[in-house]
Design a protein around this motif. Structure first.
Motif, PDB file in Angstrom:
ATOM      1  N   ASP A   1       0.818  -1.206   0.000  1.00  0.00           N
ATOM      2  CA  ASP A   1       0.000   0.000   0.000  1.00  0.00           C
ATOM      3  C   ASP A   1       0.856   1.261   0.000  1.00  0.00           C
ATOM      4  OD1 ASP A   1      -2.398  -1.230  -0.199  1.00  0.00           O
ATOM      5  OD2 ASP A   1      -2.852  -1.196   1.932  1.00  0.00           O
ATOM      6  N   ARG A   2       2.114   1.123  -0.295  1.00  0.00           N
ATOM      7  CA  ARG A   2       3.005   2.249  -0.508  1.00  0.00           C
ATOM      8  C   ARG A   2       3.779   1.969  -1.778  1.00  0.00           C
ATOM      9  NH1 ARG A   2       6.159   4.143   3.626  1.00  0.00           N
ATOM     10  NH2 ARG A   2       7.320   5.164   1.960  1.00  0.00           N
ATOM     11  N   PRO A   3       4.283   2.936  -2.491  1.00  0.00           N
ATOM     12  CA  PRO A   3       4.192   4.361  -2.199  1.00  0.00           C
ATOM     13  C   PRO A   3       2.830   4.916  -2.599  1.00  0.00           C
ATOM     14  CG  PRO A   3       5.322   4.038  -4.269  1.00  0.00           C
ATOM     15  CD  PRO A   3       5.061   2.674  -3.711  1.00  0.00           C
ATOM     16  N   GLY A   4       2.596   6.165  -2.236  1.00  0.00           N
ATOM     17  CA  GLY A   4       1.376   6.842  -2.644  1.00  0.00           C
ATOM     18  C   GLY A   4       0.406   7.045  -1.501  1.00  0.00           C
ATOM     19  N   SER A   5      -0.555   7.935  -1.727  1.00  0.00           N
ATOM     20  CA  SER A   5      -1.564   8.251  -0.728  1.00  0.00           C
ATOM     21  C   SER A   5      -2.851   7.470  -0.928  1.00  0.00           C
ATOM     22  CB  SER A   5      -1.876   9.753  -0.766  1.00  0.00           C
ATOM     23  OG  SER A   5      -0.731  10.511  -0.437  1.00  0.00           O
ATOM     24  N   THR A   6      -3.090   6.974  -2.130  1.00  0.00           N
ATOM     25  CA  THR A   6      -4.247   6.115  -2.351  1.00  0.00           C
ATOM     26  C   THR A   6      -3.902   4.690  -1.935  1.00  0.00           C
ATOM     27  OG1 THR A   6      -3.594   5.740  -4.652  1.00  0.00           O
ATOM     28  CG2 THR A   6      -5.125   7.546  -4.221  1.00  0.00           C
ATOM     29  N   THR A   7      -4.915   3.850  -1.799  1.00  0.00           N
ATOM     30  CA  THR A   7      -4.755   2.502  -1.266  1.00  0.00           C
ATOM     31  C   THR A   7      -5.106   1.469  -2.322  1.00  0.00           C
ATOM     32  OG1 THR A   7      -5.397   3.336   0.909  1.00  0.00           O
ATOM     33  CG2 THR A   7      -5.400   0.948   0.622  1.00  0.00           C
ATOM     34  N   SER A   8      -4.280   0.445  -2.443  1.00  0.00           N
ATOM     35  CA  SER A   8      -4.519  -0.620  -3.405  1.00  0.00           C
ATOM     36  C   SER A   8      -5.744  -1.446  -3.017  1.00  0.00           C
ATOM     37  CB  SER A   8      -3.286  -1.528  -3.473  1.00  0.00           C
ATOM     38  OG  SER A   8      -3.563  -2.740  -4.145  1.00  0.00           O
TER      39      SER A   8
END
Length: 249
Positions: A27-34
């Motif tokens: 669930d990283r990188p990034g601010s949205t979630t897989s």
């Protein structure tokens, strides 16, 4: 903390290279979630460090995220439990503060696998845990987060993810978070993530773009590097984040 992080980057791949590939998802990188959940019985730790400098609310404030951690545990083929917490240190105008931030306990449930143009769908739910009277970064009251996650795997190397969340804490009016994520597999190990995300609050809408690179050191270890651009005031905000995701079991 820096020594621990260097140790993880150097030595963890040695421990895991001999193990067989697994269903890795981060669930990283990034601010949205897989939308992906961990396979049953798998345990994964995702952590990182970051720095930001902001002039959005007055004098320049520097904040160091000394440890941003997410612990995930797959409890079935379609669900995982999650525990997350950050540790921050902030400095502005000679004032210093430190402490826990964004402490949450929750779950992610995969609802639908997707079919042709119909996206995969997952549900994210978190309970936000408050702090005491001396907590600098935690809310004073219990809160929550409820999100719906979507993803279209458009090609074997390109996917489109998007989500919408309601987040409430210390305020009767919830924050609405929404974002879009483009993920490109540049090689079998290296990938690029481009995001645009927004938060609607009583103070208005905060809009940001993020660019990140991730690299799979082994089938169980991923490292990443990323930065955000504040679209409202691009010259008054900057940051840098580096992290690692390690599937322990």
């Amino acid at each position: 903390m820096k020594r621990i992080f260097v140790f993880l980057l150097v030595f963890l791949p040695i421990f895991v290279m001999a193990q067989e590939p697994v269903g890795f998802t981060a669930d990283r990188p990034g601010s949205t979630t897989s939308v992906d959940v961990l396979p049953r019985g798998r345990v994964q730790w995702e952590t990182g460090i970051g720095w930001e400098r902001s002039k959005l609310e007055g004098p320049a404030k520097n904040t160091w995220t000394m440890n941003t951690s997410l612990l995930r545990w797959g409890i079935s083929s379609s669900a995982e439990l999650r525990l997350q917490a950050d540790w921050l240190y902030s400095s502005a105008d000679g004032d210093h503060s430190s402490g826990l931030s964004d402490v949450a306990l929750g779950a992610k449930v995969h609802l639908f696998e997707g079919w042709k143009a119909v996206p995969e769908v997952s549900l994210l739910a978190n309970v936000l845990i408050p702090g005491g009277s001396n907590a600098h970064f935690l809310p004073h009251e219990w809160g929550g987060q409820l999100g719906i996650l979507f993803e279209n795997k458009l090609t074997p190397w390109f996917s489109l993810g998007y989500e919408g969340d309601l987040i409430w804490s210390d305020n009767s009016r919830p924050t609405f978070f929404y974002g879009v994520c483009l993920s490109f597999d540049l090689t079998d190990r290296l990938f690029l993530v481009l995001e645009e995300y927004n938060s609607n609050t009583t103070d208005g809408t905060k809009s940001c773009s993020e660019i990140s690179l991730g690299y799979m050191l082994s089938p169980r270890v991923q490292i990443d590097l990323g930065t955000d651009i504040n679209l409202n005031h691009p010259g008054r905000y900057r940051n840098l984040m580096v992290g690692i995701a390690w599937q322990i079991l």
